[in-house]
Design an enzyme around this catalytic site. Structure first.
Site, PDB file in Angstrom:
ATOM      1  N   ASP A   1      37.089  43.867  14.371  1.00 38.85           N
ATOM      2  CA  ASP A   1      37.419  42.737  13.391  1.00 38.85           C
ATOM      3  C   ASP A   1      36.565  41.764  12.848  1.00 38.85           C
ATOM      4  O   ASP A   1      35.352  41.473  14.352  1.00 38.85           O
ATOM      5  CB  ASP A   1      39.056  42.268  13.396  1.00 38.85           C
TER       6      ASP A   1
ATOM      7  N   ASN B   1      44.670  50.405   5.275  1.00 40.05           N
ATOM      8  CA  ASN B   1      43.303  49.805   4.592  1.00 40.05           C
ATOM      9  C   ASN B   1      42.714  50.827   3.642  1.00 40.05           C
ATOM     10  O   ASN B   1      41.682  50.601   2.908  1.00 40.05           O
ATOM     11  CB  ASN B   1      42.318  50.215   6.190  1.00 40.05           C
TER      12      ASN B   1
HETATM   13  C1  FPP Z   1      36.951  45.382  10.209  1.00 42.58           C
HETATM   14  O1  FPP Z   1      36.658  44.456   9.861  1.00 42.58           O
HETATM   15  C2  FPP Z   1      36.612  46.598  10.046  1.00 42.58           C
HETATM   16  C3  FPP Z   1      37.297  47.621   9.574  1.00 42.58           C
HETATM   17  C4  FPP Z   1      38.572  48.290   8.831  1.00 42.58           C
HETATM   18  C5  FPP Z   1      36.787  49.735   9.665  1.00 42.58           C
HETATM   19  C6  FPP Z   1      36.314  49.434  10.984  1.00 42.58           C
HETATM   20  C7  FPP Z   1      34.819  50.127  10.876  1.00 42.58           C
HETATM   21  C8  FPP Z   1      33.734  50.933  11.178  1.00 42.58           C
HETATM   22  C9  FPP Z   1      32.938  49.920  12.164  1.00 42.58           C
HETATM   23  C10 FPP Z   1      33.399  51.987  10.917  1.00 42.58           C
HETATM   24  C11 FPP Z   1      32.541  53.044  12.201  1.00 42.58           C
HETATM   25  C12 FPP Z   1      33.443  53.715  13.517  1.00 42.58           C
HETATM   26  C13 FPP Z   1      33.481  54.053  14.525  1.00 42.58           C
HETATM   27  C14 FPP Z   1      34.307  53.556  15.641  1.00 42.58           C
HETATM   28  C15 FPP Z   1      32.129  54.785  14.244  1.00 42.58           C
HETATM   29  P1  FPP Z   1      36.419  44.003   8.189  1.00 42.58           P
HETATM   30  O2  FPP Z   1      36.082  44.368   7.331  1.00 42.58           O
HETATM   31  O3  FPP Z   1      38.659  42.947   7.804  1.00 42.58           O
HETATM   32  O4  FPP Z   1      36.109  41.935   8.504  1.00 42.58           O
HETATM   33  P2  FPP Z   1      36.279  40.937   7.792  1.00 42.58           P
HETATM   34  O5  FPP Z   1      38.072  40.476   8.434  1.00 42.58           O
HETATM   35  O6  FPP Z   1      35.774  39.403   7.834  1.00 42.58           O
HETATM   36  O7  FPP Z   1      36.446  40.887   6.151  1.00 42.58           O
END
Ligand code: FPP
Length: 253
Positions: free
Chosen positions: A33, A81
């Site tokens: 996150d 998501n």
């Molecule tokens: C949450 O941060 C993150 C995600 C929903 C996506 C995570 C995916 C990756 C890092 C891509 C690839 C993964 C691997 C394992 C290779 P957010 O977007 O909710 O952050 P925020 O709360 O700051 O908006």
């Protein structure tokens, strides 16, 4: 907010007759996150945050393997998501694709395993093929295992397990239900429960992540945004975990 306790290594679990917490934890789970906020702070698109987050995953997985952690499970894409803008979803799928392509090589070289937990049926076909390929490679090895949760939801996992069990019961393939038996119907079948669940990014909740498996996990929350997360943060989390008193509902003797 920060890690709640200082870096105290304790052997209290062993004294209590519970599992020893000497050495590294067997299984660490992480909710990825803070990618979006990391990007925003730098004036970059959210997708740049996800790309940085994927690199962080690569580094942290290597570190966990090197220190002797057996399983690392990360929450990369939840069943919720899909509500995100199409462009962001496509960027995440491309990153996952790229990661799995590279992972196939690393798995063979390092003799490690990678499992995708979640409902793959609605994922893009190329990604589904890579998931099958990593599953086939994993069967050959028994080393470190990374689990990447994609289109995963804890409640969804439990409902699917209940449906599968009910079918087996109706067909005479399953009898009395126990917690252990139910666990064998989950995506996480065969994987020990996480010792620690870490959530970077400042939120203090599980957000539908491993809600069955994390029943007794130590929960660790930190403000560090996932792309900024380092091996030092893993060390801090492990130290915090070791300082806690895991009683599994028992009492101190
Ligand atoms: C949450 O941060 C993150 C995600 C929903 C996506 C995570 C995916 C990756 C890092 C891509 C690839 C993964 C691997 C394992 C290779 P957010 O977007 O909710 O952050 P925020 O709360 O700051 O908006």
């Amino acid at each position: 907010m920060s890690f709640l306790k200082s870096n105290i290594f304790s052997k209290r679990d062993k004294k209590n007759g519970g599992p020893s917490i000497e050495g590294p934890p067997r299984h660490i789970a992480i909710i990825l996150d803070g990618n979006g906020r990391w990007a925003k702070k730098r004036g970059l698109p959210r997708t740049a945050g996800h790309a940085a987050g994927a690199e962080t995953f690569r580094r942290i997985a290597t570190y966990c393997k090197d220190i002797g952690v057996e399983y690392l499970t990360v929450y990369a894409f939840s069943t919720e998501n899909w509500k995100r803008p199409e462009e962001e979803i496509s960027a995440i799928m491309r990153l996952l694709n790229k990661y799995l392509v590279e992972a196939c090589e690393t798995m063979e070289k390092d003799k490690i395993r990678l499992k995708v937990l979640g409902d793959a049926s609605i994922l893009p076909s190329e990604l589904r093929e890579l998931i099958s390929k990593t599953a086939a490679i994993s069967k050959k090895y028994d080393g470190f295992q990374a689990n990447v949760c994609i289109n995963y939801g804890g409640r969804d996992e439990i409902v699917r397990a209940a449906i599968k069990y009910a079918k087996d019961f109706a067909d005479g393939r399953a009898k009395d239900l126990t917690e252990e038996k139910f666990g064998s119907y989950l995506y996480s079948a065969g994987i020990p429960d996480p010792d620690i669940v870490i959530r970077p990014g400042g939120e203090i909740r599980l957000s539908n992540f491993l809600i069955w498996e994390a029943a007794y996990s130590e929960l660790i929350f930190t403000d560090v945004l996932w792309p900024d997360f380092t091996s030092k943060d893993i060390d801090k989390a492990i130290a915090e975990y070791k300082s806690r008193d895991r009683r599994y509902g028992g009492i101190k003797v």
